[in-house]
Design a protein around this motif. Structure first.
Motif, mmCIF file in Angstrom:
data_model
loop_
_atom_site.group_PDB
_atom_site.id
_atom_site.type_symbol
_atom_site.label_atom_id
_atom_site.label_comp_id
_atom_site.label_asym_id
_atom_site.label_seq_id
_atom_site.Cartn_x
_atom_site.Cartn_y
_atom_site.Cartn_z
ATOM 1 N N VAL A 1 0.631 50.005 25.568
ATOM 2 C CA VAL A 1 0.915 51.421 25.345
ATOM 3 C C VAL A 1 0.975 52.205 26.652
ATOM 4 N N ARG A 2 1.919 53.121 26.708
ATOM 5 C CA ARG A 2 2.036 54.083 27.804
ATOM 6 C C ARG A 2 2.243 55.468 27.202
ATOM 7 N N VAL A 3 1.621 56.479 27.799
ATOM 8 C CA VAL A 3 1.844 57.871 27.400
ATOM 9 C C VAL A 3 2.985 58.383 28.268
ATOM 10 N N VAL A 4 4.009 58.958 27.655
ATOM 11 C CA VAL A 4 5.199 59.361 28.406
ATOM 12 C C VAL A 4 4.926 60.518 29.356
ATOM 13 N N HIS A 5 4.223 61.539 28.931
ATOM 14 C CA HIS A 5 3.951 62.706 29.781
ATOM 15 C C HIS A 5 2.452 62.759 30.092
ATOM 16 N N GLU A 6 1.993 61.856 30.966
ATOM 17 C CA GLU A 6 0.559 61.756 31.252
ATOM 18 C C GLU A 6 -0.015 63.059 31.811
ATOM 19 N N GLN A 7 0.763 63.766 32.634
ATOM 20 C CA GLN A 7 0.248 65.006 33.219
ATOM 21 C C GLN A 7 0.039 66.084 32.158
ATOM 22 N N LYS A 8 0.798 66.021 31.084
ATOM 23 C CA LYS A 8 0.670 66.996 30.008
ATOM 24 C C LYS A 8 -0.499 66.651 29.072
ATOM 25 N N TYR A 9 -0.837 65.351 28.996
ATOM 26 C CA TYR A 9 -1.895 64.886 28.098
ATOM 27 C C TYR A 9 -2.877 64.009 28.874
ATOM 28 N N PRO A 10 -3.620 64.605 29.823
ATOM 29 C CA PRO A 10 -4.515 63.787 30.659
ATOM 30 C C PRO A 10 -5.598 63.064 29.859
ATOM 31 N N GLN A 11 -5.967 63.599 28.709
ATOM 32 C CA GLN A 11 -6.987 62.955 27.891
ATOM 33 C C GLN A 11 -6.514 61.612 27.328
ATOM 34 N N LEU A 12 -5.200 61.388 27.351
ATOM 35 C CA LEU A 12 -4.651 60.143 26.817
ATOM 36 C C LEU A 12 -4.358 59.101 27.895
ATOM 37 N N VAL A 13 -4.573 59.455 29.146
ATOM 38 C CA VAL A 13 -4.288 58.543 30.257
ATOM 39 C C VAL A 13 -4.990 57.189 30.101
ATOM 40 N N PRO A 14 -6.235 57.130 29.630
ATOM 41 C CA PRO A 14 -6.854 55.807 29.468
ATOM 42 C C PRO A 14 -6.073 54.852 28.563
ATOM 43 N N LEU A 15 -5.266 55.401 27.654
ATOM 44 C CA LEU A 15 -4.438 54.543 26.804
ATOM 45 C C LEU A 15 -3.332 53.862 27.597
ATOM 46 N N SER A 16 -2.973 54.444 28.745
ATOM 47 C CA SER A 16 -1.846 53.952 29.535
ATOM 48 C C SER A 16 -2.219 52.847 30.505
ATOM 49 N N SER A 17 -3.249 52.110 30.212
ATOM 50 C CA SER A 17 -3.648 51.020 31.100
ATOM 51 C C SER A 17 -2.625 49.900 31.096
ATOM 52 N N GLY A 18 -1.723 49.930 30.123
ATOM 53 C CA GLY A 18 -0.713 48.892 30.031
ATOM 54 C C GLY A 18 -1.145 47.726 29.170
ATOM 55 N N GLY B 1 -3.461 48.406 26.554
ATOM 56 C CA GLY B 1 -4.060 49.011 25.376
ATOM 57 C C GLY B 1 -3.234 48.843 24.121
ATOM 58 N N ALA B 2 -3.895 49.007 22.996
ATOM 59 C CA ALA B 2 -3.246 48.969 21.695
ATOM 60 C C ALA B 2 -3.459 50.324 21.024
ATOM 61 N N LEU B 3 -2.551 50.684 20.152
ATOM 62 C CA LEU B 3 -2.605 51.978 19.489
ATOM 63 C C LEU B 3 -2.133 51.814 18.054
ATOM 64 N N PHE B 4 -2.891 52.351 17.117
ATOM 65 C CA PHE B 4 -2.493 52.387 15.716
ATOM 66 C C PHE B 4 -2.046 53.808 15.416
ATOM 67 N N VAL B 5 -0.863 53.959 14.833
ATOM 68 C CA VAL B 5 -0.322 55.282 14.523
ATOM 69 C C VAL B 5 -0.056 55.361 13.019
ATOM 70 N N ARG B 6 -0.665 56.358 12.396
ATOM 71 C CA ARG B 6 -0.439 56.589 10.968
ATOM 72 C C ARG B 6 1.000 57.068 10.765
ATOM 73 N N GLY B 7 1.679 56.486 9.815
ATOM 74 C CA GLY B 7 3.083 56.801 9.572
ATOM 75 C C GLY B 7 3.357 58.267 9.295
ATOM 76 N N SER B 8 2.415 58.962 8.667
ATOM 77 C CA SER B 8 2.638 60.362 8.301
ATOM 78 C C SER B 8 2.650 61.314 9.497
ATOM 79 N N VAL B 9 2.216 60.861 10.675
ATOM 80 C CA VAL B 9 2.215 61.735 11.852
ATOM 81 C C VAL B 9 3.381 61.443 12.794
ATOM 82 N N VAL B 10 4.253 60.521 12.410
ATOM 83 C CA VAL B 10 5.389 60.146 13.252
ATOM 84 C C VAL B 10 6.566 61.070 12.983
ATOM 85 N N ARG B 11 7.122 61.617 14.051
ATOM 86 C CA ARG B 11 8.350 62.412 13.942
ATOM 87 C C ARG B 11 9.557 61.496 14.103
#
Length: 108
Positions: free
Chosen positions: A47-64, A66-76
């Motif tokens: 996983v990588r966060v596309v706009h890390e500077q906009k979402y610094p709290q999510l930077v730890p997910l961008s270790s390359g 990491g795994a991420l589970f996304v609920r289908g109802s929150v996907v645009r």
């Protein structure tokens, strides 16, 4: 619904491919599609966060790694590479989905 199953079947063909997932809160993640279920929940790897500077709290997910589970109802949107789409298979599936129901009545 059968339309949801059409999308589910389509996304199953994309397992192992790189995708970008945009959430309804504008956060965008990229990664390798690991799995999808009938509710269109998805699991991403690498996983990588596309706009890390906009979402610094999510930077730890961008270790390359990491795994991420996304609920289908929150996907645009889920963005995929055009080369990863089997257009003929998708067109055939949508034709079958939209075909009129066959009548079992007999004419005398």
């Amino acid at each position: 619904s059968s339309l949801k199953m059409l999308f589910y079947s389509f996304f199953k063909t994309l397992v192992g491919k790189e995708v970008a997932i945009e959430l309804k809160n504008d956060v965008v993640f990229t990664g390798t599609l690991h799995s999808v279920d009938q509710y269109l929940n998805v699991k991403l790897l690498n996983v990588r966060v596309v706009h890390e500077q906009k979402y610094p709290q999510l930077v730890p997910l961008s270790s390359g790694t990491g795994a991420l589970f996304v609920r289908g109802s929150v996907v645009r949107y889920i963005q995929i590479a055009p080369t990863d789409v089997d257009v003929e298979l998708l067109q055939d599936a949508t034709r079958k989905e939209n075909a009129p129901a066959k009548s079992t009545a007999t004419v005398s």
